[in-house]
Scaffold this motif. Structure first.
Motif, PDB file in Angstrom:
ATOM      1  N   GLU A  74       1.040  -1.316  -0.026  1.00 45.48           N
ATOM      2  CA  GLU A  74      -0.023   0.176  -0.086  1.00 45.48           C
ATOM      3  C   GLU A  74       0.755   1.290   0.013  1.00 45.48           C
ATOM      4  O   GLU A  74       0.461   2.317  -0.743  1.00 45.48           O
ATOM      5  N   ASN A  75       1.779   1.184   0.612  1.00 47.10           N
ATOM      6  CA  ASN A  75       2.907   2.498   0.932  1.00 47.10           C
ATOM      7  C   ASN A  75       3.344   2.816  -0.432  1.00 47.10           C
ATOM      8  O   ASN A  75       3.892   3.817  -0.758  1.00 47.10           O
ATOM      9  N   SER A  76       4.010   1.317  -0.945  1.00 46.32           N
ATOM     10  CA  SER A  76       4.809   1.664  -2.190  1.00 46.32           C
ATOM     11  C   SER A  76       3.936   2.268  -3.391  1.00 46.32           C
ATOM     12  O   SER A  76       4.310   2.890  -4.306  1.00 46.32           O
ATOM     13  N   MET A  77       2.776   1.758  -3.263  1.00 47.75           N
ATOM     14  CA  MET A  77       1.689   1.958  -4.384  1.00 47.75           C
ATOM     15  C   MET A  77       1.439   3.599  -4.384  1.00 47.75           C
ATOM     16  O   MET A  77       1.004   4.235  -5.356  1.00 47.75           O
ATOM     17  N   MET A  78       1.354   4.198  -3.080  1.00 44.12           N
ATOM     18  CA  MET A  78       1.245   5.675  -3.040  1.00 44.12           C
ATOM     19  C   MET A  78       2.305   6.377  -3.479  1.00 44.12           C
ATOM     20  O   MET A  78       2.191   7.847  -3.887  1.00 44.12           O
ATOM     21  N   GLN A  79       3.643   5.844  -3.379  1.00 42.25           N
ATOM     22  CA  GLN A  79       4.397   6.734  -3.697  1.00 42.25           C
ATOM     23  C   GLN A  79       4.770   6.694  -5.402  1.00 42.25           C
ATOM     24  O   GLN A  79       5.529   7.399  -5.800  1.00 42.25           O
ATOM     25  N   THR A  80       3.974   5.778  -6.025  1.00 42.74           N
ATOM     26  CA  THR A  80       4.009   5.898  -7.482  1.00 42.74           C
ATOM     27  C   THR A  80       3.561   7.426  -8.187  1.00 42.74           C
ATOM     28  O   THR A  80       4.029   7.666  -9.152  1.00 42.74           O
ATOM     29  N   SER A  81       2.526   8.078  -7.338  1.00 39.79           N
ATOM     30  CA  SER A  81       2.227   9.356  -7.909  1.00 39.79           C
ATOM     31  C   SER A  81       3.346  10.402  -7.784  1.00 39.79           C
ATOM     32  O   SER A  81       3.725  11.362  -8.418  1.00 39.79           O
ATOM     33  N   ASP A  82       4.382  10.198  -6.780  1.00 40.57           N
ATOM     34  CA  ASP A  82       5.635  10.987  -6.867  1.00 40.57           C
ATOM     35  C   ASP A  82       7.039  10.320  -7.857  1.00 40.57           C
ATOM     36  O   ASP A  82       7.776  10.824  -7.514  1.00 40.57           O
ATOM     37  N   ARG A  83       6.435   9.707  -8.704  1.00 42.09           N
ATOM     38  CA  ARG A  83       7.234   8.779  -9.739  1.00 42.09           C
ATOM     39  C   ARG A  83       8.441   8.084  -8.745  1.00 42.09           C
ATOM     40  O   ARG A  83       9.698   7.871  -9.251  1.00 42.09           O
ATOM     41  N   LYS A  84       8.090   7.525  -7.715  1.00 42.99           N
ATOM     42  CA  LYS A  84       8.856   6.645  -6.901  1.00 42.99           C
ATOM     43  C   LYS A  84       8.564   5.138  -6.921  1.00 42.99           C
ATOM     44  O   LYS A  84       7.304   5.002  -6.702  1.00 42.99           O
ATOM     45  N   TYR A  85       9.465   4.306  -7.249  1.00 46.93           N
ATOM     46  CA  TYR A  85       9.282   2.875  -7.371  1.00 46.93           C
ATOM     47  C   TYR A  85       9.807   1.991  -6.534  1.00 46.93           C
ATOM     48  O   TYR A  85      11.076   2.512  -6.430  1.00 46.93           O
ATOM     49  N   THR A  86       9.365   1.120  -6.047  1.00 48.14           N
ATOM     50  CA  THR A  86      10.175   0.303  -4.962  1.00 48.14           C
ATOM     51  C   THR A  86      10.576  -1.064  -5.533  1.00 48.14           C
ATOM     52  O   THR A  86       9.626  -1.870  -5.844  1.00 48.14           O
ATOM     53  N   PHE A  87      11.732  -1.600  -5.469  1.00 51.53           N
ATOM     54  CA  PHE A  87      12.350  -3.011  -5.717  1.00 51.53           C
ATOM     55  C   PHE A  87      12.934  -3.724  -4.867  1.00 51.53           C
ATOM     56  O   PHE A  87      13.730  -3.108  -3.736  1.00 51.53           O
ATOM     57  N   GLU A  88      12.999  -5.218  -4.747  1.00 48.24           N
ATOM     58  CA  GLU A  88      14.011  -5.823  -3.983  1.00 48.24           C
ATOM     59  C   GLU A  88      15.047  -6.190  -4.957  1.00 48.24           C
ATOM     60  O   GLU A  88      14.866  -6.543  -6.056  1.00 48.24           O
ATOM     61  N   VAL A  89      16.238  -5.879  -4.433  1.00 46.94           N
ATOM     62  CA  VAL A  89      17.517  -5.952  -5.338  1.00 46.94           C
ATOM     63  C   VAL A  89      18.519  -6.911  -4.769  1.00 46.94           C
ATOM     64  O   VAL A  89      18.311  -7.355  -3.454  1.00 46.94           O
ATOM     65  N   LEU A  90      19.407  -7.154  -5.374  1.00 47.73           N
ATOM     66  CA  LEU A  90      20.402  -8.147  -4.794  1.00 47.73           C
ATOM     67  C   LEU A  90      21.236  -7.407  -3.498  1.00 47.73           C
ATOM     68  O   LEU A  90      21.433  -6.297  -3.652  1.00 47.73           O
ATOM     69  N   LYS A  91      21.648  -8.267  -2.389  1.00 45.55           N
ATOM     70  CA  LYS A  91      22.188  -7.803  -1.316  1.00 45.55           C
ATOM     71  C   LYS A  91      23.418  -6.742  -1.379  1.00 45.55           C
ATOM     72  O   LYS A  91      23.784  -5.965  -0.935  1.00 45.55           O
ATOM     73  N   ASP A  92      24.207  -7.412  -2.612  1.00 45.72           N
ATOM     74  CA  ASP A  92      25.498  -6.671  -2.913  1.00 45.72           C
ATOM     75  C   ASP A  92      25.485  -5.843  -3.922  1.00 45.72           C
ATOM     76  O   ASP A  92      26.569  -5.352  -4.356  1.00 45.72           O
ATOM     77  N   ALA A  93      24.496  -5.454  -4.506  1.00 43.72           N
ATOM     78  CA  ALA A  93      24.332  -4.615  -5.683  1.00 43.72           C
ATOM     79  C   ALA A  93      24.489  -3.167  -5.161  1.00 43.72           C
ATOM     80  O   ALA A  93      23.833  -2.664  -4.185  1.00 43.72           O
ATOM     81  N   ASN A  94      25.244  -2.235  -5.948  1.00 43.25           N
ATOM     82  CA  ASN A  94      25.320  -0.786  -5.364  1.00 43.25           C
ATOM     83  C   ASN A  94      24.456   0.030  -6.271  1.00 43.25           C
ATOM     84  O   ASN A  94      23.716  -0.278  -7.069  1.00 43.25           O
ATOM     85  N   LYS A  95      24.483   1.325  -5.873  1.00 42.97           N
ATOM     86  CA  LYS A  95      23.169   2.146  -6.613  1.00 42.97           C
ATOM     87  C   LYS A  95      23.846   2.370  -7.920  1.00 42.97           C
ATOM     88  O   LYS A  95      22.655   2.424  -8.836  1.00 42.97           O
TER      89      LYS A  95
ATOM     90  N   LYS B 141      17.647  -6.658   0.451  1.00 43.77           N
ATOM     91  CA  LYS B 141      17.966  -4.905   0.370  1.00 43.77           C
ATOM     92  C   LYS B 141      16.849  -4.586  -0.667  1.00 43.77           C
ATOM     93  O   LYS B 141      16.183  -4.938  -1.561  1.00 43.77           O
ATOM     94  N   LYS B 142      16.353  -3.521  -0.125  1.00 43.30           N
ATOM     95  CA  LYS B 142      15.141  -2.599  -0.753  1.00 43.30           C
ATOM     96  C   LYS B 142      15.846  -1.216  -1.406  1.00 43.30           C
ATOM     97  O   LYS B 142      16.830  -0.671  -0.873  1.00 43.30           O
ATOM     98  N   ALA B 143      15.365  -0.918  -2.868  1.00 45.24           N
ATOM     99  CA  ALA B 143      15.900   0.198  -3.346  1.00 45.24           C
ATOM    100  C   ALA B 143      14.417   1.071  -3.813  1.00 45.24           C
ATOM    101  O   ALA B 143      13.747   0.402  -4.185  1.00 45.24           O
ATOM    102  N   ILE B 144      14.489   2.118  -3.334  1.00 42.02           N
ATOM    103  CA  ILE B 144      13.348   3.098  -3.953  1.00 42.02           C
ATOM    104  C   ILE B 144      13.934   3.930  -4.929  1.00 42.02           C
ATOM    105  O   ILE B 144      15.065   4.735  -4.944  1.00 42.02           O
ATOM    106  N   VAL B 145      13.467   3.749  -6.152  1.00 42.25           N
ATOM    107  CA  VAL B 145      13.992   4.438  -7.354  1.00 42.25           C
ATOM    108  C   VAL B 145      13.111   5.679  -7.761  1.00 42.25           C
ATOM    109  O   VAL B 145      11.695   5.497  -7.933  1.00 42.25           O
ATOM    110  N   LYS B 146      13.592   6.943  -7.710  1.00 44.66           N
ATOM    111  CA  LYS B 146      12.952   8.012  -8.245  1.00 44.66           C
ATOM    112  C   LYS B 146      13.532   8.548  -9.775  1.00 44.66           C
ATOM    113  O   LYS B 146      14.325   8.489 -10.129  1.00 44.66           O
ATOM    114  N   LEU B 147      12.295   8.561 -10.506  1.00 46.92           N
ATOM    115  CA  LEU B 147      12.372   8.915 -12.039  1.00 46.92           C
ATOM    116  C   LEU B 147      12.367  10.506 -12.277  1.00 46.92           C
ATOM    117  O   LEU B 147      11.861  11.074 -11.296  1.00 46.92           O
ATOM    118  N   THR B 148      12.907  10.948 -13.310  1.00 45.49           N
ATOM    119  CA  THR B 148      13.045  12.105 -13.724  1.00 45.49           C
ATOM    120  C   THR B 148      11.503  12.531 -14.102  1.00 45.49           C
ATOM    121  O   THR B 148      11.049  11.664 -14.501  1.00 45.49           O
TER     122      THR B 148
END
Length: 96
Positions: A15-36, A77-84
């Motif tokens: 629910e929280n991640s779906m509310m953030q999509t209006s701000d162009r933010k998307y949430t993903f689970e990524v590999l633990k050792d992946a960097n930005k 590990k969780k990543a919140i990605v903001k688009l331009t």
């Protein structure tokens, strides 16, 4: 060598991640050792968008019990990605 599809494990649909999509933010689970940098390249390549900012965090496993047995769920590990602003949206999250 890992590909972009290996870095992104799954999208997080809450629910929280779906509310953030209006701000162009998307949430993903990524590999633990992946960097930005790896996460940025993976999202841009897989979804064809432009990434402005990435926030990452480590989620610790929770203590769970089943009868007398107890253990921890896995850590991840969780990543919140903001688009331009001029980037298109990610179509996967549109129908949710």
């Amino acid at each position: 060598m890992r590909t972009s599809y290996d870095v992104i494990v799954r999208p997080i649909v809450t629910e929280n991640s779906m509310m953030q999509t209006s701000d162009r933010k998307y949430t993903f689970e990524v590999l633990k050792d992946a960097n930005k940098t790896e996460i940025r390249k993976a999202v841009e390549e897989v979804f064809g968008v432009k990434v402005e900012k990435i926030s990452t965090m480590h989620v610790k496993g929770k203590l769970k019990r089943q009868g007398r047995n107890e253990g921890y769920t896995r850590s991840w590990k969780k990543a919140i990605v903001k688009l331009t602003e001029d980037s298109k949206t990610i179509e996967f999250f549109e129908g949710m």
